[in-house]
Design a protein around this motif. Structure first.
Motif, short mmCIF file in Angstrom:
data_model
loop_
_atom_site.label_atom_id
_atom_site.label_comp_id
_atom_site.label_asym_id
_atom_site.label_seq_id
_atom_site.Cartn_x
_atom_site.Cartn_y
_atom_site.Cartn_z
N VAL A 1 0.87 -1.43 0.12
CA VAL A 1 -0.03 0.13 0.04
C VAL A 1 0.85 1.20 0.05
O VAL A 1 1.94 1.12 0.31
N GLY A 2 0.35 2.43 -0.58
CA GLY A 2 1.03 3.53 -0.49
C GLY A 2 0.21 4.43 -1.64
O GLY A 2 -0.80 4.23 -2.01
N GLU A 3 0.43 5.78 -1.08
CA GLU A 3 -0.26 6.67 -2.03
C GLU A 3 0.14 6.94 -3.32
O GLU A 3 1.13 6.29 -3.71
N SER A 4 -0.44 7.56 -4.26
CA SER A 4 0.18 7.71 -5.68
C SER A 4 1.33 8.32 -5.46
O SER A 4 1.47 9.56 -4.82
N ILE B 1 -1.32 -4.68 -5.19
CA ILE B 1 -1.11 -3.20 -4.94
C ILE B 1 -2.25 -2.53 -4.75
O ILE B 1 -3.21 -2.66 -5.67
N SER B 2 -2.21 -1.63 -3.94
CA SER B 2 -3.52 -0.84 -3.89
C SER B 2 -3.27 0.25 -2.94
O SER B 2 -2.35 0.14 -2.12
N HIS B 3 -4.25 1.39 -2.92
CA HIS B 3 -4.10 2.60 -2.06
C HIS B 3 -5.08 2.41 -1.01
O HIS B 3 -5.24 3.00 0.01
N ASP B 4 -5.88 1.29 -1.17
CA ASP B 4 -7.12 1.12 -0.19
C ASP B 4 -6.77 0.00 0.87
O ASP B 4 -6.77 -1.09 0.39
N LEU B 5 -6.86 0.63 1.90
CA LEU B 5 -6.09 -0.42 2.96
C LEU B 5 -7.20 -1.46 3.36
O LEU B 5 -6.92 -2.77 3.77
N ALA C 1 -5.77 5.99 9.80
CA ALA C 1 -6.70 6.90 10.23
C ALA C 1 -7.94 7.48 9.02
O ALA C 1 -9.00 7.64 9.39
N ALA C 2 -7.06 7.74 7.90
CA ALA C 2 -7.86 7.79 6.67
C ALA C 2 -8.80 6.96 6.45
O ALA C 2 -9.94 7.43 5.96
#
Lengths: 287, 260
Positions: free
Chosen positions: B45-48, B210-214, B255-256
């Motif tokens: 995970v990780g932001e763009s 791979i995702s930005h969505d936990l 938290a997000a």
């Protein structure tokens, strides 16, 4: 499979019926022109080359629909026979420069940065040169004949195709499905044939249709200027040359080939535009 | 983790993109190490802009890292020959992000799924190939009546199933999933995730996800790595990372998710 062919034909017929009146006229004209050009020599009522001095400069009549020229030859017959030369030569020219353009664009796309730079600068040069003048010089150097004109125009027309296809291919290459195909292990040749070309070609089909129209005019111009088809060949441009002294006295010898060139060129140009509009609709449509 | 347990091992991989002219380059990956366990599901995970997509592209051989090694089995992908890649291409497949752009619009569903069999010469008989295509499509819940459809005639969820079938048909061992549900409706997301879960068990697949969505990663992956600014800032089991996040960035991510 005959049934599949029939289904396809029925589909073509149905889409023809759905067209507006204007599109039908354009498509109809193109089909008529092509049929007349292909079977012209069979349909011609008189021998296109035989002179009949006694009947020179006959105005249009029931016997000679478009009149006769200074040697008494039937203008309609000459137009029909010449259609084969003018139209087929134009198609051959477009096919020739299309082939060169496709090869150049493909090499540039797949050849890496240096090859791409060199080829595209060559295209810039090619586009900067006035094609007509280049073709005129080339044809004159090769010796005035239809073949020379075909070669000259074929060799001078490719930069536009190369530029257009290079751009379309670059756009296609950036699509995620191209990367996906690479990851799947699709080899280069198949990538090109199944993934890149099919998605880049639409704009070219439109361009080439219009090019046929333009080329008819340019080829006629070369003949008119004396480096293309030579009299007494009934090529449309050459007919204009022969008739150019008689605009005032026997207007039909000039007007008939001029109108034929105009109508044919317009029809192909408008057909190209029609295809372009249809492409847009397909792209934006829901299905 | 040693090579007994790991199917894919990313070792100290670095990549930077050169800047234009005098501007300096940007370091996208900074000595990144990570493993995918055999039969496991590794989330990333990780932001763009965190480098996760570049890492994925390195694994798929689309980008060549400047330093480091990527071992698939015992083959270093960074230095593998094209002959070695031919085998790897069959075993490492991609489930793409955007099912709208990742399927060639000029190919039918049948052709799209069949392509892997053709390019890897896995089935010479046309008849058998068709059977396998139908079988694979059935496995992802797409009926044989869709064989001659073009992707544009299908919904996003259906397209993503076709994309999964396309990846599955060569019998891969590692599925690299690049945000496979982020472009789909929420109602469809769960279906596709369940499908991936089923397929993983049925075909003994390993996943790099791979995702930005936990939430998505939490659902599917037992191991999680968190990337930020080209580095792995935290890695471990799902429970450890989510229950006791040590890195500030991980806490922010969690938290997000919880905030509405």
């Amino acid at each position: 499979m005959p049934s599949a062919a029939f289904v396809h034909l029925a589909g073509v017929f149905r889409s023809f019926m759905r067209m507006g009146i204007f599109d039908r006229i354009v498509l109809g004209t193109v089909v008529v022109v092509i049929v007349l050009a292909l079977f012209g020599p069979l349909l011609a009522p008189y021998d296109s080359l035989r002179s009949d001095i006694v009947n020179a400069f006959q105005p249009p009549s029931a016997a000679h629909w478009f009149g006769t020229d200074q040697q008494g030859r039937d203008v309609l017959s000459r137009l029909l026979v010449g259609g084969q030369i003018s139209l087929l030569s134009s198609v051959a020219i477009v096919a020739l420069f299309a082939l060169i353009g496709v090869i150049v664009a493909t090499t540039a796309t797949l050849g890496g940065r240096w090859v791409d730079q060199v080829l595209m600068r060559a295209v810039d040069v090619g586009l900067a040169l006035p094609g007509m003048v280049l073709a005129l010089g080339l044809a004159a150097a090769l010796g005035p004949s239809v073949q020379s004109a075909i070669i000259a125009l074929g060799l001078s027309g490719w930069p536009a195709t190369a530029r257009l296809l290079r751009t379309a291919m670059a756009e296609t290459m950036a699509q995620p499905y191209i990367e996906g195909a690479k990851v799947l292990g699709v080899p280069k040749a198949r990538l090109l044939l199944r993934h890149i070309w099919p998605n880049a070609k639409d704009v070219l089909v439109v361009q080439w249709t219009m090019d046929v129209g333009v080329t008819i005019v340019v080829l006629a111009s070369l003949s008119f200027l004396g480096v293309g088809a030579q009299p007494p060949t009934p090529e449309w441009g050459a007919m204009l040359t022969e008739a150019s002294g008689q605009i005032g006295t026997a207007w039909w010898t000039f007007a008939a080939p001029a109108a034929t060139i105009t109508v044919t060129a317009f029809a192909f140009g408008l057909l190209g535009e029609m295809l372009q509009m249809r492409d847009g609709q397909v792209e934006e449509g829901p299905l | 983790m040693n090579s007994e347990e790991a199917l894919l091992r990313v070792v100290e991989v670095s990549k930077s993109f050169r800047g234009q002219g005098r501007r300096g380059g940007v370091t996208v990956l900074d000595r990144v190490s990570m493993d995918v366990r055999r039969g496991g599901a590794q989330g990333l995970v990780g932001e763009s802009g965190s480098g996760k997509t570049t890492l994925l592209r390195c694994v798929l051989g689309l980008v060549r890292p400047e330093m480091g090694q990527i071992f698939y089995e015992d083959i270093d992908l960074v230095r593998a020959t094209s002959a070695a890649w031919r085998k790897i291409r069959r075993e490492v497949q991609l489930v793409p992000q955007d099912p709208y752009a990742s399927l060639n619009p000029r190919m039918t569903v049948g052709e799209l799924v069949e392509e892997g069999l053709i390019v890897h010469q896995m089935e010479p008989s046309r008849q058998r190939r068709r059977e396998r295509v139908v079988e694979t499509l059935g496995r992802v819940g797409i009926g044989a009546d869709n064989l001659n459809k073009y992707p544009r005639a299908m919904s996003g969820g259906q397209r993503q199933r076709v994309a999964i079938a396309r990846a599955l048909v060569t019998g891969p061992r590692l599925l690299v999933c690049d945000e496979p549900v982020s472009a789909l409706d929420v109602s469809i997301q769960a279906q596709v995730l369940n499908l991936l879960q089923d397929l993983k068990a049925a075909f003994d697949l390993s996943l790099l996800f791979i995702s930005h969505d936990l939430a998505v990663v939490n659902y599917l992956c037992e191991e999680v790595a968190v990337m930020s600014k080209g580095r792995i800032v935290e890695a471990g089991s799902r429970e450890a990372v989510f229950a006791h996040p040590r890195h500030v960035y991980t806490r922010e991510l969690i938290a997000a998710v919880r905030s509405p």
